[in-house]
Motif scaffolding. Structure first.
Motif, PDB file in Angstrom:
ATOM      1  N   ALA A   1       0.824  -1.212   0.000  1.00 53.97           N
ATOM      2  CA  ALA A   1       0.000   0.000   0.000  1.00 53.97           C
ATOM      3  C   ALA A   1       0.858   1.261   0.000  1.00 53.97           C
ATOM      4  N   VAL A   2       1.993   1.228   0.700  1.00 50.91           N
ATOM      5  CA  VAL A   2       2.894   2.383   0.754  1.00 50.91           C
ATOM      6  C   VAL A   2       3.376   2.757  -0.637  1.00 50.91           C
ATOM      7  N   ARG A   3       3.488   1.773  -1.529  1.00 51.86           N
ATOM      8  CA  ARG A   3       3.955   2.016  -2.889  1.00 51.86           C
ATOM      9  C   ARG A   3       2.854   2.546  -3.804  1.00 51.86           C
ATOM     10  N   GLY A   4       1.676   2.744  -3.263  1.00 48.54           N
ATOM     11  CA  GLY A   4       0.605   3.341  -4.044  1.00 48.54           C
ATOM     12  C   GLY A   4      -0.349   2.366  -4.696  1.00 48.54           C
ATOM     13  N   TYR A   5      -0.179   1.072  -4.436  1.00 48.15           N
ATOM     14  CA  TYR A   5      -1.084   0.077  -5.011  1.00 48.15           C
ATOM     15  C   TYR A   5      -2.389   0.039  -4.213  1.00 48.15           C
ATOM     16  N   LYS A   6      -3.462  -0.373  -4.884  1.00 52.94           N
ATOM     17  CA  LYS A   6      -4.772  -0.426  -4.235  1.00 52.94           C
ATOM     18  C   LYS A   6      -4.926  -1.740  -3.480  1.00 52.94           C
ATOM     19  N   VAL A   7      -5.135  -1.622  -2.186  1.00 52.27           N
ATOM     20  CA  VAL A   7      -5.228  -2.788  -1.302  1.00 52.27           C
ATOM     21  C   VAL A   7      -6.617  -2.820  -0.675  1.00 52.27           C
ATOM     22  N   GLY A   8      -7.250  -3.987  -0.693  1.00 51.83           N
ATOM     23  CA  GLY A   8      -8.585  -4.121  -0.117  1.00 51.83           C
ATOM     24  C   GLY A   8      -8.665  -5.255   0.877  1.00 51.83           C
ATOM     25  N   PHE A   9      -9.551  -5.089   1.847  1.00 53.73           N
ATOM     26  CA  PHE A   9      -9.840  -6.126   2.844  1.00 53.73           C
ATOM     27  C   PHE A   9     -11.359  -6.251   2.898  1.00 53.73           C
ATOM     28  N   LEU A  10     -11.893  -7.382   2.400  1.00 50.99           N
ATOM     29  CA  LEU A  10     -13.328  -7.526   2.206  1.00 50.99           C
ATOM     30  C   LEU A  10     -13.903  -8.675   3.025  1.00 50.99           C
ATOM     31  N   ASP A  11     -15.215  -8.662   3.141  1.00 50.31           N
ATOM     32  CA  ASP A  11     -15.940  -9.686   3.887  1.00 50.31           C
ATOM     33  C   ASP A  11     -16.081 -10.935   3.021  1.00 50.31           C
ATOM     34  N   GLY A  12     -15.494 -12.036   3.487  1.00 47.06           N
ATOM     35  CA  GLY A  12     -15.563 -13.288   2.733  1.00 47.06           C
ATOM     36  C   GLY A  12     -16.343 -14.372   3.430  1.00 47.06           C
ATOM     37  N   ALA A  13     -17.218 -13.994   4.379  1.00 47.38           N
ATOM     38  CA  ALA A  13     -17.937 -14.994   5.176  1.00 47.38           C
ATOM     39  C   ALA A  13     -18.830 -15.903   4.341  1.00 47.38           C
ATOM     40  N   LYS A  14     -19.206 -15.458   3.129  1.00 42.23           N
ATOM     41  CA  LYS A  14     -20.088 -16.263   2.284  1.00 42.23           C
ATOM     42  C   LYS A  14     -19.328 -17.184   1.336  1.00 42.23           C
ATOM     43  N   VAL A  15     -17.988 -17.089   1.330  1.00 47.39           N
ATOM     44  CA  VAL A  15     -17.220 -17.908   0.386  1.00 47.39           C
ATOM     45  C   VAL A  15     -16.156 -18.779   1.053  1.00 47.39           C
ATOM     46  N   LEU A  16     -15.873 -18.546   2.327  1.00 51.37           N
ATOM     47  CA  LEU A  16     -14.906 -19.434   2.988  1.00 51.37           C
ATOM     48  C   LEU A  16     -15.134 -19.463   4.485  1.00 51.37           C
ATOM     49  N   LYS A  17     -14.902 -20.637   5.051  1.00 49.34           N
ATOM     50  CA  LYS A  17     -14.941 -20.832   6.492  1.00 49.34           C
ATOM     51  C   LYS A  17     -13.543 -21.204   6.969  1.00 49.34           C
ATOM     52  N   VAL A  18     -13.324 -21.083   8.272  1.00 50.32           N
ATOM     53  CA  VAL A  18     -12.032 -21.465   8.824  1.00 50.32           C
ATOM     54  C   VAL A  18     -12.229 -22.042  10.224  1.00 50.32           C
ATOM     55  N   ARG A  19     -11.519 -23.106  10.486  1.00 55.21           N
ATOM     56  CA  ARG A  19     -11.446 -23.678  11.832  1.00 55.21           C
ATOM     57  C   ARG A  19     -10.010 -23.476  12.288  1.00 55.21           C
ATOM     58  N   MET A  20      -9.772 -22.389  13.030  1.00 56.88           N
ATOM     59  CA  MET A  20      -8.405 -21.975  13.322  1.00 56.88           C
ATOM     60  C   MET A  20      -7.761 -22.782  14.442  1.00 56.88           C
ATOM     61  N   TYR A  21      -8.388 -22.778  15.620  1.00 57.50           N
ATOM     62  CA  TYR A  21      -7.759 -23.390  16.793  1.00 57.50           C
ATOM     63  C   TYR A  21      -8.785 -24.211  17.560  1.00 57.50           C
ATOM     64  N   GLU A  22      -8.290 -25.199  18.286  1.00 59.59           N
ATOM     65  CA  GLU A  22      -9.154 -26.104  19.035  1.00 59.59           C
ATOM     66  C   GLU A  22      -9.277 -25.648  20.488  1.00 59.59           C
ATOM     67  N   GLY A  23     -10.361 -24.973  20.793  1.00 58.75           N
ATOM     68  CA  GLY A  23     -10.640 -24.595  22.159  1.00 58.75           C
ATOM     69  C   GLY A  23     -10.085 -23.242  22.555  1.00 58.75           C
ATOM     70  N   ALA A  24     -10.502 -22.795  23.754  1.00 60.56           N
ATOM     71  CA  ALA A  24     -10.146 -21.463  24.235  1.00 60.56           C
ATOM     72  C   ALA A  24      -8.658 -21.323  24.526  1.00 60.56           C
ATOM     73  N   MET A  25      -8.040 -22.344  25.094  1.00 62.80           N
ATOM     74  CA  MET A  25      -6.632 -22.241  25.462  1.00 62.80           C
ATOM     75  C   MET A  25      -5.739 -22.081  24.240  1.00 62.80           C
ATOM     76  N   GLU A  26      -6.008 -22.867  23.206  1.00 56.86           N
ATOM     77  CA  GLU A  26      -5.210 -22.762  21.985  1.00 56.86           C
ATOM     78  C   GLU A  26      -5.473 -21.431  21.292  1.00 56.86           C
ATOM     79  N   THR A  27      -6.724 -20.962  21.325  1.00 56.98           N
ATOM     80  CA  THR A  27      -7.054 -19.661  20.754  1.00 56.98           C
ATOM     81  C   THR A  27      -6.299 -18.557  21.482  1.00 56.98           C
ATOM     82  N   TRP A  28      -6.287 -18.627  22.812  1.00 52.77           N
ATOM     83  CA  TRP A  28      -5.575 -17.645  23.633  1.00 52.77           C
ATOM     84  C   TRP A  28      -4.082 -17.633  23.299  1.00 52.77           C
ATOM     85  N   LYS A  29      -3.505 -18.809  23.191  1.00 50.46           N
ATOM     86  CA  LYS A  29      -2.051 -18.910  22.977  1.00 50.46           C
ATOM     87  C   LYS A  29      -1.655 -18.557  21.554  1.00 50.46           C
TER      88      LYS A  29
END
Length: 408
Positions: A250-278
């Motif tokens: 972005a610093v170089r002047g290119y157009k950068v976007g961050f969009l909502d993708g909840a309708k096209v991909l899911k993610v299971r990141m971490y197993e449980g609260a402790m792993e999420t915390w860590k």
């Protein structure tokens, strides 16, 4: 003595108001941009001009337990995907075997092993950098995907069509999070909120490069742009390489976007609260992509608008419970104006927080979660989430995804 107590109470209230009011104004300025956000990405069918435009690169290290949905989802993507390069970092759990089995069904899959990790590199950007260097130069776009995502059919086509129609040089997506256990239903939304409070909503084109957000779980970039910045080399030592690289671009002047993708991909990141915390908690501070003044500013804002409101309101409630009803009435009537303003402000901030919870509900898949109702109590985890960001902000990770790193 009563006058002295009133003076002390007023002084404390004024101090807290001085901390919270400017932060509240900043928060409101960001939230008010919400109605102008780009609508969520939707699955699309590819068009002929997209033929072979995308090289997909997936970094892996011992992902056998969760990569199968990604492999199956990628195989369902259409002809816009030229190749799918899985860059494995010497997994010992059978991850390469799963990729090889998929390769027998879909020849677009290719498995490679990255070179030994050189000094100054973190494993994930190193694997993605190797994948970029070994991907086809005939592809116009590079798409980095994490092994834990579950893409819907039409993800890549929908993302590509949006990127080209809107003129993005780099665009990444926020996913729909899959929750399974009570602890993470309570903690994970509070941790996510630390990002939503600090940055513009997904779908808003942020004009300041240093405030750009990105998500490496689904990260699409023009190949020519990535080549211009030297691949992932500018984010080689970053534990939040996605945000670091996006801001460098972005610093170089290119157009950068961050969009909502909840309708096209899911993610299971971490197993449980402790792993999420860590695991997730130690990268949410984004310190590798952030200047020291900006980091301190973000910590102040989180402390003011997310960490303090519940604590202040609970303090008032506790005092009320310790006295009789008649005393409560006299106490409220005798509260100095700064104390009443402080209480009102924090009730307002708590109302905003519950409103935000309604807004992010579509970003969560809680259908099979145990204790899914705890999602609605996640505001009570806010002080803990803010504490996690503070703890992470002053510590450099020494281990990440099974790899150990020195302090340097």
């Amino acid at each position: 003595m009563t006058n002295d107590n009133t003076l002390i109470e007023s002084s404390i209230s004024l101090l807290l108001l001085a901390i919270q009011l400017p932060a509240t104004a900043i928060l409101l300025s960001r939230l008010l941009k919400g109605p102008r956000r780009h609508p969520p990405i939707k699955p699309q069918q590819p068009t002929p001009e997209l033929l072979g435009k995308v090289s997909v690169v997936v970094p892996t290290l011992n992902e056998a337990l969760r990569i199968s949905p990604l492999l199956a989802g990628l195989s369902r993507q259409s002809y816009e995907v030229r190749e799918i390069v899985v860059v494995d970092s010497n997994s010992s759990d059978g991850t390469p075997d799963l990729v090889k089995a998929m390769q027998q069904k879909d020849p677009r899959f290719r498995l490679m092993t990255d070179d030994p990790l050189p000094p100054g590199w973190v494993g994930r950007p190193w694997a993605l950098h190797n994948g970029f260097l070994h991907s086809s130069e005939a592809s116009e776009w590079f798409l980095g995907l994490d092994a834990d995502i579950q893409p819907h059919s039409g993800l890549v086509a929908g993302l590509m069509q949006t990127a080209e129609a809107e003129g993005y040089d780099l665009v990444s997506l926020s996913p729909q999070f899959i929750l399974k256990y009570p602890g993470e239903c309570w903690l994970q939304p509070a941790l996510l909120m630390t990002l939503l409070y600090r940055f513009d909503p997904a779908g808003i084109n942020t004009q300041q490069p240093e405030r750009v957000m990105a998500n490496g779980q689904c990260f699409l970039c023009r190949r020519s742009v990535l080549a211009t910045v030297g691949g992932y080399s500018s984010a080689s030592s970053s534990f939040c390489d996605d945000v670091t690289l996006a801001r460098n671009i972005a610093v170089r002047g290119y157009k950068v976007g961050f969009l909502d993708g909840a309708k096209v991909l899911k993610v299971r990141m971490y197993e449980g609260a402790m792993e999420t915390w860590k695991e997730w908690g130690r990268s949410l501070d984004l310190k590798d992509a952030t200047s020291r003044p900006q980091l301190w500013g973000d910590l102040w804002l989180l402390f003011a608008v997310q960490g303090l409101p519940l604590l202040i309101i609970l303090t008032y409630l506790l005092i009320s419970l310790l006295v009789s009803h008649s005393v409560q009435t006299r106490l409220i009537a005798s509260l100095p104006t700064p104390s009443l303003l402080l209480l009102g402000l924090n009730l307002f901030l708590l109302a905003i927080r519950f409103g935000m919870l309604l807004a992010i509900a579509p970003s969560y898949d809680r259908q099979t979660a145990k204790g899914s109702w705890l999602f609605w109590l996640s505001p009570f985890a806010d002080p803990l989430a803010v504490l996690r960001i503070f703890l992470s902000a002053f510590r450099t990770p020494r281990e990440w995804r099974g790899r150990k790193y020195s302090d340097g």
